[in-house]
Write a protein that holds these residues in place. Structure first.
Motif, mmCIF file in Angstrom:
data_model
loop_
_atom_site.group_PDB
_atom_site.id
_atom_site.type_symbol
_atom_site.label_atom_id
_atom_site.label_comp_id
_atom_site.label_asym_id
_atom_site.label_seq_id
_atom_site.Cartn_x
_atom_site.Cartn_y
_atom_site.Cartn_z
ATOM 1 N N ASP A 8 0.702 -1.178 0.247
ATOM 2 C CA ASP A 8 -0.003 -0.368 -0.390
ATOM 3 C C ASP A 8 0.252 0.906 -0.414
ATOM 4 O OD1 ASP A 8 -2.808 -1.638 -0.193
ATOM 5 O OD2 ASP A 8 -2.598 -1.079 2.408
ATOM 6 N N ARG A 10 3.493 2.008 -2.125
ATOM 7 C CA ARG A 10 4.710 1.941 -3.015
ATOM 8 C C ARG A 10 4.498 3.196 -4.083
ATOM 9 N NH1 ARG A 10 5.398 -4.344 -4.513
ATOM 10 N NH2 ARG A 10 5.970 -4.625 -2.065
ATOM 11 N N ALA A 11 3.102 3.631 -4.231
ATOM 12 C CA ALA A 11 2.384 5.402 -4.876
ATOM 13 C C ALA A 11 3.683 6.281 -5.163
ATOM 14 C CB ALA A 11 1.026 5.622 -4.638
ATOM 15 N N LYS A 14 6.595 5.263 -7.653
ATOM 16 C CA LYS A 14 6.120 5.225 -9.178
ATOM 17 C C LYS A 14 7.267 6.281 -10.096
ATOM 18 C CE LYS A 14 1.492 3.700 -8.336
ATOM 19 N NZ LYS A 14 0.312 3.450 -9.152
ATOM 20 N N ALA A 28 5.625 -2.566 -13.361
ATOM 21 C CA ALA A 28 3.840 -2.492 -13.285
ATOM 22 C C ALA A 28 3.611 -3.502 -12.196
ATOM 23 C CB ALA A 28 2.717 -2.266 -14.468
ATOM 24 N N LEU A 31 5.031 -2.761 -9.212
ATOM 25 C CA LEU A 31 3.927 -0.980 -8.672
ATOM 26 C C LEU A 31 2.837 -1.149 -7.961
ATOM 27 C CD1 LEU A 31 5.945 1.493 -10.556
ATOM 28 C CD2 LEU A 31 6.671 0.477 -8.765
ATOM 29 N N ASP A 32 2.260 -1.812 -8.956
ATOM 30 C CA ASP A 32 0.718 -1.400 -9.231
ATOM 31 C C ASP A 32 0.172 -3.382 -8.518
ATOM 32 O OD1 ASP A 32 0.820 0.745 -9.819
ATOM 33 O OD2 ASP A 32 0.861 0.615 -12.294
ATOM 34 N N GLY A 33 0.488 -4.029 -8.768
ATOM 35 C CA GLY A 33 0.116 -5.430 -8.444
ATOM 36 C C GLY A 33 1.243 -5.811 -6.956
#
Length: 109
Positions: A8, A10-11, A14, A28, A31-33
Motif C-alpha cells: 500500500d 509504493r505510490a 512510481k 507494473a 508497483l501496481d500488482g
C-alpha cells in the motif's frame, strides 16, 4: 536510511520508474500488482529505489547519498537492470571487476 515499502506504500516511488526503458510489465507488477519487493531511501520523498521481482531494477538518482546502500543489497548472481550510464557506473564502482554485462534491446510500443 533504506526502507522496504509495503504494497500500500509504493505510490511515492512510481515517479522514479516513469521513464523506465524496459520491462514495463515487470515494473507494473511490482508497483501496481503488489508483487516482489521495493526498497527506497524514503517513504514520503524517495530519490532512489530498488524494485525486485525476477530482475533487480534500480531507479532514481544514482548519485543520491543512499544509492550505494541500495546497490549493497545486491548479491552475486542477481540480474540487475541499470537503466542509465550513471547507474552502470555506480554498479561498476561498487563491484569492480565482478560484473558481467549483457546488452538488451529496449522496445517501445
Amino acid at each position: 536510511m533504506l526502507t522496504e515499502l509495503n504494497i500500500d506504500g509504493r505510490a511515492p516511488v512510481k515517479r522514479l520508474f516513469d521513464r523506465y526503458p524496459c520491462l514495463h510489465g515487470s515494473i507494473a507488477a511490482i508497483l501496481d500488482g503488489g508483487m516482489g519487493k521495493i526498497f527506497a531511501d524514503s517513504h514520503a520523498e524517495p530519490h532512489a529505489a530498488l524494485a525486485i521481482l525476477f530482475f533487480h531494477f534500480l531507479a532514481g538518482d544514482p548519485l543520491d547519498k543512499n544509492a550505494a546502500q541500495l546497490v549493497s543489497l545486491l548479491k552475486p548472481g542477481d540480474v540487475v537492470i541499470a537503466p542509465t550510464l550513471a547507474w552502470q557506473q555506480q554498479l561498476a564502482a561498487s563491484y569492480p571487476g565482478e560484473l558481467e554485462t549483457y546488452e538488451r534491446e529496449a522496445f517501445q510500443v
